[in-house]
Design a protein around this motif. Structure first.
Motif, short mmCIF file in Angstrom:
data_model
loop_
_atom_site.label_atom_id
_atom_site.label_comp_id
_atom_site.label_asym_id
_atom_site.label_seq_id
_atom_site.Cartn_x
_atom_site.Cartn_y
_atom_site.Cartn_z
N LYS A 291 0.85 -1.18 0.00
CA LYS A 291 0.00 0.00 0.00
C LYS A 291 0.90 1.24 0.00
N PRO A 292 0.49 2.27 -0.73
CA PRO A 292 1.31 3.49 -0.76
C PRO A 292 1.30 4.21 0.58
N ARG A 293 2.46 4.64 1.02
CA ARG A 293 2.54 5.43 2.25
C ARG A 293 1.88 6.78 2.08
N ARG A 294 1.97 7.32 0.88
CA ARG A 294 1.24 8.54 0.50
C ARG A 294 1.20 8.59 -1.02
N PRO A 295 0.28 9.32 -1.59
CA PRO A 295 0.16 9.35 -3.06
C PRO A 295 1.41 9.94 -3.72
#
Length: 396
Positions: A291-295
């Motif tokens: 999952k991305p830590r942030r976009p």
């Protein structure tokens, strides 16, 4: 104001002609004055020699000042009575201070001050027993001449300071113009490279799908005419999608107010991209983990999309029939890892510089470098070809 500016500009462009004209006027006035005196011949020659060097007071200020100083010494030695032409000494001091070297400016000032003492004591003081009584008037005359010389030198020095400041400003303006031209050229080159990458990604992908579908549909339609309908539908959809992307890209280039600032796709459009390749007959798999830590920034998402698009397009063009490909997106702690792998012919399937004359892989590498990422494109150890790209998070 414009008229005065044009006149001033004309005087600056024709300095030598202006100087010669002024010298001619001064010479006519001073020569006419000297012809009225008792020593007409000597005064006329001295006046002429004092005035003529002023024609080069800006072009050769030091030389002109030395000539005038020599003539003044000869005048003092021959005891030729000073006249209006001796104002050339003051003008020479101004010219050297304004246009000459610094050492010449200081030297002309001291010579002029010394010449003032010599002038007054030679022609305006009676060197007799009454000299002591004449000291106040002599000192007053010397001070008056000194004030005139100092005023002329100060005015010339101020002119020099202003001239040097104008030259510095002109030089700075020229450098800024050169830097702006270079920046515009670099910006234009970067924009051309960006447009070339976008055009290659759109056109190469679309044409590869269309050509593959057209070739496959032509042979398949001989056995099953119904295949032609599905093939033409895929070609039409691919062409429409490409045309839409081209219009969006051109809208941004035109700079219209309503043009989208993000006209090209991102990670959310990966599924549609893969459907287009599957419809073109390419057998491929897709995996996404983590999952991305942030976009990621919009430009980084577009870069990831283009890497997958270019990698699969190369598989479709170069690897050949019956090849399969796999694509994976893996979110790690530092960013996004992208892999495109096929089981085709490895390095033999790709031109030495990359697809489309090198624009494909080179374009991917340029995109990745913009976001401090890395790209490797090489044959896989077990056969086939692997393209691996990593796009890190942009840390604040």
């Amino acid at each position: 104001m414009m008229v005065m500016h044009r006149i001033y500009a004309w005087f600056r462009r024709h300095r030598l002609a202006v100087d010669f004209t002024l010298v001619a006027i001064l010479w006519l006035l001073f020569a006419a004055t000297t012809l009225l005196g008792s020593e007409a011949a000597g005064s006329f020659v001295i006046a002429t020699l004092l005035v003529l060097p002023l024609a080069w007071r800006r072009a050769r200020p030091t030389t002109a000042a030395l000539v005038i100083a020599a003539v003044a010494v000869v005048q003092w030695a021959l005891a030729i009575q000073p006249g209006p032409a001796d104002v050339a000494v003051v003008l020479a001091v101004y010219a050297v201070a304004a246009y000459g070297a610094r050492w010449a400016s200081i030297g002309s000032l001291f010579l002029a001050l010394l010449g003032a003492v010599m002038l007054v004591t030679r022609f305006y003081t009676d060197l007799t027993m009454e000299t002591v009584a004449n000291l106040p008037s002599t000192a007053f005359l010397v001070v008056m001449v000194w004030v005139l010389v100092l005023f002329s030198w100060t005015l010339g020095d101020l002119t020099r300071t202003r001239r040097l400041r104008e030259q510095a400003l002109e030089g700075r303006t020229h450098r800024l113009e050169v830097e702006q031209q270079q920046e515009r050229a670099l910006a234009a080159s970067d924009e051309r490279s960006h447009i070339a990458r976008e055009m290659h990604d759109i056109v190469a992908h679309s044409l590869s799908v269309i050509i593959t579908q057209a070739d496959g549909g032509r042979y398949a339609a001989a056995a099953d005419p119904s295949v032609a309908t599905a093939t033409l539908q895929t070609i039409a959809e691919t062409g429409r999608a490409s045309l839409q992307e081209m219009r969006r890209l051109l809208g941004v280039l035109r700079g219209g107010e309503e043009a989208s600032t993000r006209p090209l796709p991102g990670l959310a459009d990966i599924d549609d991209l893969l459907l287009g390749f599957r419809a073109a007959g390419l057998e491929l798999s897709f995996e996404q983990s983590g999952k991305p830590r942030r976009p990621l920034p919009a430009g980084a998402e577009l870069t990831a999309y283009r890497v997958i698009q270019e990698g699969l397009t190369n598989v479709l063009k170069h690897v050949g029939p019956c090849a399969t490909a796999g694509t994976s997106l893996q979110w790690v702690a530092r960013g996004l890892q992208i892999d495109v792998l096929d089981d085709g012919r490895g390095a033999a399937a790709y031109p030495p510089a990359g697809g489309m004359g090198g624009n494909g892989i080179r374009g991917m590498a340029e995109r990745i470098r913009l976001y401090d990422g890395t790209l490797t494109a090489k044959p896989a150890p077990g056969g086939g070809f692997r393209i691996s790209a990593f796009i890190p998070y942009t840390e604040a």
